[in-house]
Structures are given as structure tokens and as C-alpha cells.
Design an enzyme around this catalytic site. Structure first.
Site, PDB file in Angstrom:
ATOM      1  N   LYS A 121       0.806  -1.218   0.000  1.00  0.00           N
ATOM      2  CA  LYS A 121       0.000   0.000   0.000  1.00  0.00           C
ATOM      3  C   LYS A 121       0.841   1.272   0.000  1.00  0.00           C
ATOM      4  CE  LYS A 121      -3.977  -2.074   2.119  1.00  0.00           C
ATOM      5  NZ  LYS A 121      -5.189  -1.786   2.841  1.00  0.00           N
ATOM      6  N   GLU A 205      -2.035   7.099   8.553  1.00  0.00           N
ATOM      7  CA  GLU A 205      -2.960   7.945   7.773  1.00  0.00           C
ATOM      8  C   GLU A 205      -3.846   8.692   8.746  1.00  0.00           C
ATOM      9  OE1 GLU A 205      -5.424   5.734   5.079  1.00  0.00           O
ATOM     10  OE2 GLU A 205      -3.883   5.681   3.541  1.00  0.00           O
ATOM     11  N   LYS A 206      -4.287   9.857   8.338  1.00  0.00           N
ATOM     12  CA  LYS A 206      -5.287  10.548   9.136  1.00  0.00           C
ATOM     13  C   LYS A 206      -6.553   9.694   9.103  1.00  0.00           C
ATOM     14  CE  LYS A 206      -7.148  14.813  10.432  1.00  0.00           C
ATOM     15  NZ  LYS A 206      -7.103  14.376  11.821  1.00  0.00           N
ATOM     16  N   HIS A 213     -17.057   4.820   1.393  1.00  0.00           N
ATOM     17  CA  HIS A 213     -16.087   4.057   0.605  1.00  0.00           C
ATOM     18  C   HIS A 213     -16.649   3.963  -0.819  1.00  0.00           C
ATOM     19  CE1 HIS A 213     -13.274   0.508  -0.072  1.00  0.00           C
ATOM     20  NE2 HIS A 213     -14.043   0.514  -1.135  1.00  0.00           N
ATOM     21  N   LYS A 242     -16.737  -5.236   3.803  1.00  0.00           N
ATOM     22  CA  LYS A 242     -18.001  -4.831   3.168  1.00  0.00           C
ATOM     23  C   LYS A 242     -19.116  -5.858   3.381  1.00  0.00           C
ATOM     24  CE  LYS A 242     -14.878  -2.928  -0.194  1.00  0.00           C
ATOM     25  NZ  LYS A 242     -14.099  -3.275  -1.382  1.00  0.00           N
ATOM     26  N   ARG A 297      -7.414  -7.388  -8.811  1.00  0.00           N
ATOM     27  CA  ARG A 297      -8.129  -8.652  -9.058  1.00  0.00           C
ATOM     28  C   ARG A 297      -9.607  -8.367  -9.266  1.00  0.00           C
ATOM     29  NH1 ARG A 297     -10.953  -8.641  -4.335  1.00  0.00           N
ATOM     30  NH2 ARG A 297      -9.841  -7.732  -2.580  1.00  0.00           N
ATOM     31  N   VAL A 300     -15.414  -9.203  -5.062  1.00  0.00           N
ATOM     32  CA  VAL A 300     -16.656  -9.865  -4.669  1.00  0.00           C
ATOM     33  C   VAL A 300     -17.857  -9.110  -5.245  1.00  0.00           C
ATOM     34  CG1 VAL A 300     -18.092 -10.525  -2.691  1.00  0.00           C
ATOM     35  CG2 VAL A 300     -15.594 -10.652  -2.509  1.00  0.00           C
TER      36      VAL A 300
HETATM   37  P1  ADP Z   1      -7.990  -3.482   3.637  1.00  0.00           P
HETATM   38  O1  ADP Z   1      -7.147  -3.676   2.403  1.00  0.00           O
HETATM   39  O2  ADP Z   1      -7.404  -4.108   4.858  1.00  0.00           O
HETATM   40  O3  ADP Z   1      -9.426  -3.850   3.415  1.00  0.00           O
HETATM   41  P2  ADP Z   1      -8.397  -0.634   3.081  1.00  0.00           P
HETATM   42  O4  ADP Z   1      -7.274   0.312   2.958  1.00  0.00           O
HETATM   43  O5  ADP Z   1      -9.057  -1.094   1.815  1.00  0.00           O
HETATM   44  O6  ADP Z   1      -7.938  -1.922   3.933  1.00  0.00           O
HETATM   45  O7  ADP Z   1      -9.506  -0.023   4.025  1.00  0.00           O
HETATM   46  C1  ADP Z   1     -10.630  -0.767   4.396  1.00  0.00           C
HETATM   47  C2  ADP Z   1     -11.628   0.135   5.079  1.00  0.00           C
HETATM   48  O8  ADP Z   1     -11.034   0.728   6.241  1.00  0.00           O
HETATM   49  C3  ADP Z   1     -12.095   1.325   4.254  1.00  0.00           C
HETATM   50  O9  ADP Z   1     -13.166   1.006   3.396  1.00  0.00           O
HETATM   51  C4  ADP Z   1     -12.530   2.289   5.346  1.00  0.00           C
HETATM   52  O10 ADP Z   1     -13.770   1.906   5.883  1.00  0.00           O
HETATM   53  C5  ADP Z   1     -11.478   2.072   6.411  1.00  0.00           C
HETATM   54  N1  ADP Z   1     -10.352   3.009   6.257  1.00  0.00           N
HETATM   55  C6  ADP Z   1      -9.177   2.793   5.652  1.00  0.00           C
HETATM   56  N2  ADP Z   1      -8.370   3.879   5.700  1.00  0.00           N
HETATM   57  C7  ADP Z   1      -9.074   4.831   6.367  1.00  0.00           C
HETATM   58  C8  ADP Z   1      -8.805   6.189   6.769  1.00  0.00           C
HETATM   59  N3  ADP Z   1      -7.646   6.786   6.513  1.00  0.00           N
HETATM   60  N4  ADP Z   1      -9.770   6.857   7.450  1.00  0.00           N
HETATM   61  C9  ADP Z   1     -10.956   6.257   7.735  1.00  0.00           C
HETATM   62  N5  ADP Z   1     -11.256   4.991   7.395  1.00  0.00           N
HETATM   63  C10 ADP Z   1     -10.337   4.276   6.731  1.00  0.00           C
END
Ligand code: ADP
Length: 512
Positions: A121, A205-206, A213, A242, A297, A300
Site C-alpha cells: 500500500k 494515515e489521518k 467508501h 463490506k 483482481r 466480490v
Molecule cells: P484493507 O485492504 O485491509 O481492506 P483498506 O485500505 O481497503 O484496507 O480499508 C478498508 C476500510 O477501512 C475502508 O473502506 C474504510 O472503511 C477504512 N479506512 C481505511 N483507511 C481509512 C482512513 N484513513 N480513514 C478512515 N477509514 C479508513
């Protein structure tokens, strides 16, 4: 001259509904299919639906679906020329993609280099930066200590999120609300990431609050064509996973859709992406969007995009892998109507989502206008703790959001799974919630909004309960005072029910 696919036989390195989905797309294209199965999946539908099927080991996925050597050996033995990884398992494993190429097989997905880059990431954020894609405020580099993380958090302001570079499935993520929590959270996130991914690297990250999303589906071929298929809204999540997705999103207008689509295409181009992929963003209430990651990829939730665009994403993936150009230009993508997907899992929403195992005795599946069911379960199916608890996806399409929701409610009401608790009643509750209807929800709403809190007393189909009560009451009456036989047609007393009606009641009572 019509171009032909350069692949003819595809091994599907997966199980469950996604293996069936890929097999079906292959069949539509006239491609032969090879299934693989673990000892637990001997009688699974994907085994029955494929042209050929081969065992690859015991039930634990480490000994079967994750065994690169066995998958390649089966592909060679069966004479397959391509491997589709589905999602999960090895779908985002660069070593697997490389092993396929080394064995002379086509990997249905992007190159190993792209998987490796976007799977990290931190590197993905660097690609996004090069393509001028807005990222969530935070670091574009890994942080090496809790002190460094605390310093960054002070700069951006608490709360922050510690995230794993190799992250996925919400693992290795920790919210930190103040400096005092940092040391513990940093250690926990890093250890969890090490355990899950063999890589303990984390970044900061903040934490964006009240965000949605939103993700953009991308298709890219080997001729340099890159298009997007619009957005999916995936805000209803449990533990960052999700539960329900829809397309389009109620939060976007055409202008924002174009902007996000263009940015996603730019990010895909920057990394030289080929195949289907998804660029994920968080969208704030003031309509600012930020890249969070790319999934290299099939996802779902791809069916919601398929239902609104009419594009078969898996067919496109296979065509791209077979050396053909995209079937569509960007101008030809004209989304129509609304689609919603509910993920049905074998978990008890009223008992802290306790996963269940056991046999599904009987299943009655939903159908009718606008309903698609992607599932691999059947009557007699054994739910195994070895795999993901998702047993089905219901996808509803409607001319507008309201019709899609109503059709989904109908399908949820028709879907009967006997033998295991499922998340169906929770989905019925969510779809009926006023805030869902209004589109007023964010990524944390499932945990914070009382309307979305699993309520065991809630039941969508009150009419069914009323009908059952009426049948029971009628039954009790008929036991207590059997109806008198009267001469037919004198109009003074009810005639005795006909034999078929009584048989119908007996059957109804047997089922209750
Ligand atoms: P993973 O790959 O583990 O699923 P993601 O980066 O896709 O992680 O993030 C999954 C979910 O986590 C996002 O859809 C959101 O709900 C939450 N999330 C991720 N980063 C942030 C952020 N900086 N602030 C608020 N929520 C976040």
C-alpha cells in the site's frame, strides 16, 4: 478478420461462488474449464460444473488452494493454458502470477510486477502521487517506530489510523485517538500484520470520519486501452469488511463521477495496469475524495457493476488475458438503473456474528424480475470452518434505487436457508432503515447508528407472520371442533374444506 482468443482451457484456482462465476464466463466464451478441490470440497458445485476436476489436498487452504506447486502441476497435467485466480487465496500473490508465467501459463490478471507494487500500500500511494491522485493525508513511506508515528500524528492531528503496508481484510489496522495510545496500537498493528502477511511494515494515515467508501472499476487491455465502469458504494461495513454494496452511489453526481473515473484511469495507466482492477477511495462529506488502495483482481462486488453497465467483467478479463482488445470504448459505457448486492454469510448477526458450521438441510432460492443469485451452496451443503463464511450474494437490479431495494427485499424474503443462521434478517433490517433509504450512512454506521444495530425482534415480512398465525389458529379451531358436514349450498354453515385444502394446511403446518 475476427480475432481469436489465445487461450482455450482455463484452470480455476478457487472454490465457492467465484469458481462457479469464472466457470460460467468460460463456458460463455467456449473455453474448457478445469476445477481443483480440497478434500472438503469433493462434492462442491464448482467440481460438478467444470469440464474436469482434480483433487489438490486436504481441507486447510494452506495445504490445497494455496499450494502453488500443486495448482501448476494440475494445470500442466490437464493441458490448461491459463489460470484464473478468482478473488482471495492467491489472487493477489505476485509469486503465483510469476509461477504461472514461468510454467508457460497465462495468468488471468495483471503482471507480477504490478501485483507486487500495488499490493504494497505504501508503494501504491507513491504510484498515486506520481499520477497526481489525491491520497489520504499521512505518510507515503513506512514508519519504523511508535515515536516516529506519534510525531507524524501530531503533525496531521489525531485521530490517526495505523495501517499495514501489506494489509488486506482490515488486518493490521488500528485507530489511535491520542498520543498515549500510540505505543500499544503501533505494536499491535505491526504484530498482527507480521502474523497475517509475514510483513510487519506499517504507515500512518489521518483517520477520516463520516466518509463513504467509493471504488471505481477499471478495465485495461494489452493495447493501452483503459476504461472505467463507474463507481460502487461499499460504505456499509463491519470491521472494515463490506457487507452490502451498490452502484451507482447516491453520493455522486455526474461531475464527481467523471472526476473520480478519470483519476482512477490515470492511476491504472501510471502503473501499466492490464486486466480488471479496482481503485478504492474515501469520500468526505464535503465531496473530497482520497485514494486508499488498489485491488489487482476481480472483486466480490463486481456484479453490481455488471448489472448497471451490462458489461461481463469476467468475460472481459478472459478476453484481455487471451490477447483481445476491450469490447467497449469509454463512450459506450452508459450505466442504467441501480444495483444492490447483499453478502449472505453463515454467521449469526444476533450472536456477535458467530460463524456456524454444519449442513444446510434445505434451500429455497429467490428469483423473479431483477434478481441474480451468485452462490455455490445447495441442499445438503456442508459449511466448513476452513473457508470464508460467505455462502451467497444476492444482486438486485431496478430502474431506480427504490425499485432495486424493493426487489432485494422481495428476494431476501423468498430466500430460505434451513440449517444455519445467516445474515439475511440483518440485511432485511438494513434495507428498511430510514437512513439507508436516504443514503445517510458512512463506513462506521453499522457500528454506530442504532437503526443498523442487529435487532432480533425485527422481521421484515410481518404479513408472513400474520399468515402463519392465522393458519395455526385455524388448525387449533379445527382440532377443537371439527367442522360439521352440511348439505352443500344451503348457505347457513360453512362447507367442509376440500381434501386438497386440508392437505395444503397440513403441509404448511409441517413446514412451520
Ligand atoms: P484493507 O485492504 O485491509 O481492506 P483498506 O485500505 O481497503 O484496507 O480499508 C478498508 C476500510 O477501512 C475502508 O473502506 C474504510 O472503511 C477504512 N479506512 C481505511 N483507511 C481509512 C482512513 N484513513 N480513514 C478512515 N477509514 C479508513
Amino acid at each position: 478478420m475476427t480475432k481469436v482468443l489465445k487461450i482455450s482451457k482455463v484452470l480455476v484456482a478457487n472454490r465457492g461462488e467465484i469458481a462457479l462465476r469464472v466457470i460460467r464466463a468460460c463456458r460463455d466464451l467456449g473455453l474448457a474449464t478445469v476445477a481443483v478441490y480440497s478434500e472438503a470440497d469433493r462434492r462442491s458445485l464448482h467440481v460438478r460444473y467444470a469440464d474436469e476436476a482434480y483433487p489438490i489436498g486436504p481441507a486447510p487452504s494452506k495445504e490445497s488452494y494455496l499450494r502453488i506447486d500443486r495448482l501448476i502441476a494440475v494445470a500442466k497435467k490437464a493441458g490448461a493454458d491459463a489460470i484464473h485466480p478468482g478473488y482471495g487465496f492467491l489472487a493477489e500473490n505476485a509469486d503465483f502470477a510469476q509461477a504461472c508465467l514461468d510454467a508457460g501459463l497465462v495468468f488471468v490478471g495483471p503482471s507480477p510486477e504490478v501485483i507486487r507494487t500495488m499490493g504494497d500500500k505504501v508503494q501504491a500511494k507513491q504510484v498515486a502521487r506520481q499520477a497526481n491522485v489525491p491520497r489520504v493525508p499521512g505518510t507515503d513511506e513506512e514508519v519504523s517506530s511508535h515515536e516516529e508515528a506519534a510525531q507524524i500524528a501530531t503533525e496531521f492531528g489525531y485521530p490517526v489510523l495505523i495501517k499495514a503496508s501489506a494489509g488486506g481484510g482490515g488486518k493490521g489496522m488500528r485507530v489511535v485517538r491520542s498520543a498515549g495510545e500510540m505505543e500499544l496500537a503501533f505494536g499491535a498493528a505491526s504484530r498482527e500484520a507480521m502474523g497475517a502477511f509475514g510483513n510487519g511494515g506499517v504507515y500512518v494515515e489521518k483517520l477520516l470520519e463520516n466518509v463513504k467508501h467509493i471504488e471505481i472499476q477499471i478495465l485495461a487491455d494489452t493495447f493501452g486501452n483503459v476504461i472505467h465502469l463507474g463507481e460502487r458504494e461499499c460504505s456499509l461495513q463491519r470491521r472494515h469488511q463490506k457487507m452490502l454494496e451498490e452502484s451507482p452511489s447516491i453520493a455522486l453526481d455526474d461531475d464527481l463521477r467523471q472526476q473520480m473515473g478519470a483519476v482512477a484511469v490515470a492511476a491504472a495507466r501510471q502503473v501499466g495496469y492490464v486486466s480488471a482492477g479496482t481503485i478504492e477511495f474515501l469520500l468526505t462529506t464535503d465531496r473530497k475524495f482520497y485514494f486508499i488502495e488498489m485491488n489487482t483482481r476481480l472483486q466480490v462486488e463486481h456484479p453490481v457493476t455488471e448489472l448497471v453497465t451490462g458489461v461481463d467483467v469476467v468475460v472481459e478479463q478472459l478476453r484481455i488475458a487471451g490477447g483481445l482488445p476491450l469490447s467497449y470504448s469509454q463512450e459506450e459505457i452508459k450505466p442504467r438503473g441501480w444495483a444492490i448486492e447483499c453478502r449472505i454469510t453463515a454467521e449469526d448477526p444476533f450472536n456477535n456474528f458467530l460463524p456456524s458450521i454444519g449442513r444446510l438441510e434445505r434451500i429455497v432460492v429467490p428469483t423473479g424480475p431483477g434478481i441474480r443469485l451468485d452462490s455455490a451452496v445447495h441442499s445438503g451443503y456442508e459449511i466448513s470452518l476452513y473457508y470464508d463464511p460467505m455462502i451467497a450474494k444476492i444482486i438486485a437490479w431496478g430502474a431506480n434505487r427504490n425499485q432495486a431495494i424493493n426487489r432485494m427485499q422481495r428476494a431476501l424474503g423468498e430466500y430460505k436457508i434451513f440449517g444455519s443462521p445467516t445474515t439475511i434478517p440483518l440485511h432485511q433490517q438494513l434495507l428498511a432503515a430510514e437512513d439507508f433509504r436516504k443514503g445517510d450512512f458512512h463506513t462506521t454506521s453499522l457500528e454506530t447508528n442504532p437503526q443498523f444495530k442487529p435487532d432480533p425482534t425485527y422481521h421484515h415480512d410481518q404479513r408472513l407472520i400474520a399468515a402463519m398465525a392465522a393458519v395455526l389458529a385455524e388448525h387449533r379451531r379445527s382440532i377443537q371442533s371439527p367442522p360439521k358436514v352440511t348439505s352443500a349450498g344451503n348457505g347457513s354453515a360453512p362447507a367442509q374444506s376440500s381434501e386438497w385444502k386440508q392437505a395444503g394446511r397440513r403441509e404448511m403446518l409441517r413446514r412451520i
